[in-house]
Design a protein around this motif. Structure first.
Motif, PDB file in Angstrom:
ATOM      1  N   ALA A  60       0.856  -1.277  -0.047  1.00  0.00           N
ATOM      2  CA  ALA A  60       0.224   0.065   0.010  1.00  0.00           C
ATOM      3  C   ALA A  60       0.785   1.232  -0.149  1.00  0.00           C
ATOM      4  N   GLN A  61       2.185   1.275   0.691  1.00  0.00           N
ATOM      5  CA  GLN A  61       3.036   2.278   0.654  1.00  0.00           C
ATOM      6  C   GLN A  61       3.501   2.664  -0.421  1.00  0.00           C
ATOM      7  N   LYS A  62       3.750   1.483  -1.110  1.00  0.00           N
ATOM      8  CA  LYS A  62       4.528   1.720  -2.580  1.00  0.00           C
ATOM      9  C   LYS A  62       3.608   2.250  -3.571  1.00  0.00           C
ATOM     10  N   SER A  63       2.050   1.837  -3.346  1.00  0.00           N
ATOM     11  CA  SER A  63       1.158   2.462  -4.349  1.00  0.00           C
ATOM     12  C   SER A  63       0.781   3.854  -4.007  1.00  0.00           C
ATOM     13  N   LEU A  64       1.021   4.280  -2.862  1.00  0.00           N
ATOM     14  CA  LEU A  64       0.753   5.574  -2.222  1.00  0.00           C
ATOM     15  C   LEU A  64       1.945   6.538  -2.859  1.00  0.00           C
ATOM     16  N   GLU A  65       3.099   6.042  -2.842  1.00  0.00           N
ATOM     17  CA  GLU A  65       4.270   6.789  -3.421  1.00  0.00           C
ATOM     18  C   GLU A  65       4.389   7.016  -4.786  1.00  0.00           C
ATOM     19  N   ALA A  66       3.522   5.791  -5.540  1.00  0.00           N
ATOM     20  CA  ALA A  66       3.342   5.930  -6.878  1.00  0.00           C
ATOM     21  C   ALA A  66       2.318   7.087  -7.387  1.00  0.00           C
ATOM     22  N   CYS A  67       1.295   7.085  -6.425  1.00  0.00           N
ATOM     23  CA  CYS A  67       0.294   8.009  -6.770  1.00  0.00           C
ATOM     24  C   CYS A  67       0.813   9.395  -6.506  1.00  0.00           C
ATOM     25  N   LEU A  68       1.467   9.608  -5.252  1.00  0.00           N
ATOM     26  CA  LEU A  68       2.001  10.878  -5.033  1.00  0.00           C
ATOM     27  C   LEU A  68       2.994  11.300  -6.120  1.00  0.00           C
ATOM     28  N   THR A  69       3.795  10.598  -6.820  1.00  0.00           N
ATOM     29  CA  THR A  69       4.657  10.943  -7.852  1.00  0.00           C
ATOM     30  C   THR A  69       3.980  11.386  -9.106  1.00  0.00           C
ATOM     31  N   GLU A  70       2.598  10.431  -9.311  1.00  0.00           N
ATOM     32  CA  GLU A  70       2.054  10.802 -10.413  1.00  0.00           C
ATOM     33  C   GLU A  70       1.244  12.147 -10.267  1.00  0.00           C
ATOM     34  N   ASN A  71       0.707  12.551  -8.927  1.00  0.00           N
ATOM     35  CA  ASN A  71       0.131  13.660  -8.790  1.00  0.00           C
ATOM     36  C   ASN A  71       1.113  14.878  -8.739  1.00  0.00           C
ATOM     37  N   LEU A 122      -6.115  17.168 -18.687  1.00  0.00           N
ATOM     38  CA  LEU A 122      -5.140  17.137 -17.498  1.00  0.00           C
ATOM     39  C   LEU A 122      -5.928  17.163 -15.987  1.00  0.00           C
ATOM     40  N   GLN A 123      -6.926  18.054 -16.100  1.00  0.00           N
ATOM     41  CA  GLN A 123      -7.601  18.210 -15.013  1.00  0.00           C
ATOM     42  C   GLN A 123      -8.465  16.997 -14.394  1.00  0.00           C
ATOM     43  N   LYS A 124      -8.905  16.073 -15.435  1.00  0.00           N
ATOM     44  CA  LYS A 124      -9.599  14.926 -15.260  1.00  0.00           C
ATOM     45  C   LYS A 124      -8.510  13.891 -14.584  1.00  0.00           C
ATOM     46  N   ALA A 125      -7.460  13.884 -15.167  1.00  0.00           N
ATOM     47  CA  ALA A 125      -6.465  12.987 -14.544  1.00  0.00           C
ATOM     48  C   ALA A 125      -5.974  13.325 -13.151  1.00  0.00           C
ATOM     49  N   HIS A 126      -5.764  14.754 -13.221  1.00  0.00           N
ATOM     50  CA  HIS A 126      -5.824  14.996 -11.790  1.00  0.00           C
ATOM     51  C   HIS A 126      -6.749  14.841 -10.668  1.00  0.00           C
ATOM     52  N   LYS A 127      -7.718  14.777 -10.932  1.00  0.00           N
ATOM     53  CA  LYS A 127      -8.988  14.371 -10.073  1.00  0.00           C
ATOM     54  C   LYS A 127      -8.877  12.825  -9.902  1.00  0.00           C
ATOM     55  N   GLU A 128      -8.743  12.370 -10.979  1.00  0.00           N
ATOM     56  CA  GLU A 128      -8.648  10.749 -10.785  1.00  0.00           C
ATOM     57  C   GLU A 128      -7.454  10.273  -9.842  1.00  0.00           C
ATOM     58  N   THR A 129      -6.298  11.047 -10.089  1.00  0.00           N
ATOM     59  CA  THR A 129      -5.406  10.912  -8.973  1.00  0.00           C
ATOM     60  C   THR A 129      -5.464  10.840  -7.513  1.00  0.00           C
ATOM     61  N   LEU A 130      -6.257  12.308  -7.538  1.00  0.00           N
ATOM     62  CA  LEU A 130      -6.577  12.426  -6.124  1.00  0.00           C
ATOM     63  C   LEU A 130      -7.766  11.588  -5.668  1.00  0.00           C
ATOM     64  N   ALA A 131      -8.544  10.997  -6.390  1.00  0.00           N
ATOM     65  CA  ALA A 131      -9.354   9.966  -5.991  1.00  0.00           C
ATOM     66  C   ALA A 131      -8.706   8.707  -5.542  1.00  0.00           C
ATOM     67  N   SER A 132      -7.717   8.501  -6.452  1.00  0.00           N
ATOM     68  CA  SER A 132      -7.037   7.084  -6.192  1.00  0.00           C
ATOM     69  C   SER A 132      -6.117   7.288  -4.855  1.00  0.00           C
ATOM     70  N   PHE A 133      -5.909   8.482  -4.502  1.00  0.00           N
ATOM     71  CA  PHE A 133      -4.773   8.709  -3.319  1.00  0.00           C
ATOM     72  C   PHE A 133      -5.671   8.692  -2.037  1.00  0.00           C
ATOM     73  N   THR A 134      -7.154   9.281  -2.375  1.00  0.00           N
ATOM     74  CA  THR A 134      -8.035   9.040  -1.302  1.00  0.00           C
ATOM     75  C   THR A 134      -8.380   7.400  -0.855  1.00  0.00           C
ATOM     76  N   ASP A 135      -8.662   6.954  -1.796  1.00  0.00           N
ATOM     77  CA  ASP A 135      -8.815   5.357  -1.893  1.00  0.00           C
ATOM     78  C   ASP A 135      -7.424   4.708  -0.977  1.00  0.00           C
ATOM     79  N   LEU A 136      -6.553   5.110  -1.564  1.00  0.00           N
ATOM     80  CA  LEU A 136      -5.057   4.591  -0.886  1.00  0.00           C
ATOM     81  C   LEU A 136      -5.164   4.856   0.637  1.00  0.00           C
ATOM     82  N   GLN A 137      -5.414   6.025   0.821  1.00  0.00           N
ATOM     83  CA  GLN A 137      -5.458   6.586   2.564  1.00  0.00           C
ATOM     84  C   GLN A 137      -6.404   5.642   3.155  1.00  0.00           C
ATOM     85  N   GLN A 138      -7.600   5.615   2.508  1.00  0.00           N
ATOM     86  CA  GLN A 138      -8.508   4.766   3.140  1.00  0.00           C
ATOM     87  C   GLN A 138      -8.195   3.296   3.494  1.00  0.00           C
ATOM     88  N   SER A 139      -7.326   2.905   2.364  1.00  0.00           N
ATOM     89  CA  SER A 139      -7.070   1.235   2.230  1.00  0.00           C
ATOM     90  C   SER A 139      -5.828   1.426   3.435  1.00  0.00           C
TER      91      SER A 139
END
Length: 137
Positions: free
Chosen positions: A22-33, A56-73
Motif C-alpha cells: 500500500a505504501q508503494k502504491s501511495l508513493e506511486a500516486c504521489l509521484t504521479e500527482n 489534465l484536470q480529469k487526470a488530476h482528479k482521478e489521481t486525487l481519488a486514487s490517493f483518497t482510496d489508498l489513504q482509506q486502504s
C-alpha cells in the motif's frame, strides 16, 4: 499458545507486506500527482487548448481519488495490523502466564522430591547408625 503466537506472527507479517504494498502504491500516486501538478502548472503558463486542460484536470482528479482510496486502504491495513499486534501481545501474555504456572508447578515437584530424598537419606543414615551400633555389641 505457541500455535496462537505463530499464527498471530504470520498474520502480522502478512499485514506488514500488505502495508508495504500500500505504501508503494501511495508513493506511486504521489509521484504521479506531482507530475500532473507540474504539467497542470506548465499548461496554465502556456497556451493550450481547453480540451487538453480538461484532460489534465480529469487526470488530476482521478489521481486525487486514487490517493483518497489508498489513504482509506492504508487506514484499514493499519487497523488490521494493530489488531494483529494486539492478538500477538495477548498470545504472548498467555504463553508467559502458562510458562510461569508450569515453572511454579515444576519447582513444587522438585521441592517435594528433594524433601523425599532428604527423608530417605535420614532413614539410611539412621539405619547405618543402627547397624554400626549393633555390630559394636
Amino acid at each position: 499458545s505457541k500455535a496462537a503466537h505463530s499464527q498471530a506472527a504470520a498474520a502480522l507479517d502478512q499485514t506488514k507486506a500488505s502495508l508495504a504494498d500500500a505504501q508503494k502504491s501511495l508513493e506511486a500516486c504521489l509521484t504521479e500527482n506531482a507530475t500532473l501538478s507540474k504539467q497542470l502548472t506548465s499548461t496554465k503558463e502556456t497556451t493550450v487548448s481547453a480540451d487538453e486542460l480538461t484532460k489534465l484536470q480529469k487526470a488530476h482528479k482521478e489521481t486525487l481519488a486514487s490517493f483518497t482510496d489508498l489513504q482509506q486502504s492504508s487506514a484499514t491495513e493499519i487497523s488490521i495490523l494493530t489488531n494483529h499486534l494486539s492478538q500477538a501481545k495477548q498470545a504472548a501474555t498467555a504463553a508467559t502466564s502458562e510458562l510461569s504456572s508450569s515453572k511454579t508447578k515444576f519447582q513444587a515437584d522438585i521441592d517435594e522430591k528433594d524433601s523425599k530424598i532428604s527423608a530417605l537419606n535420614q532413614s539410611i543414615t539412621a539405619a547405618q547408625q543402627a547397624l554400626a551400633s549393633s555390630d559394636e555389641s
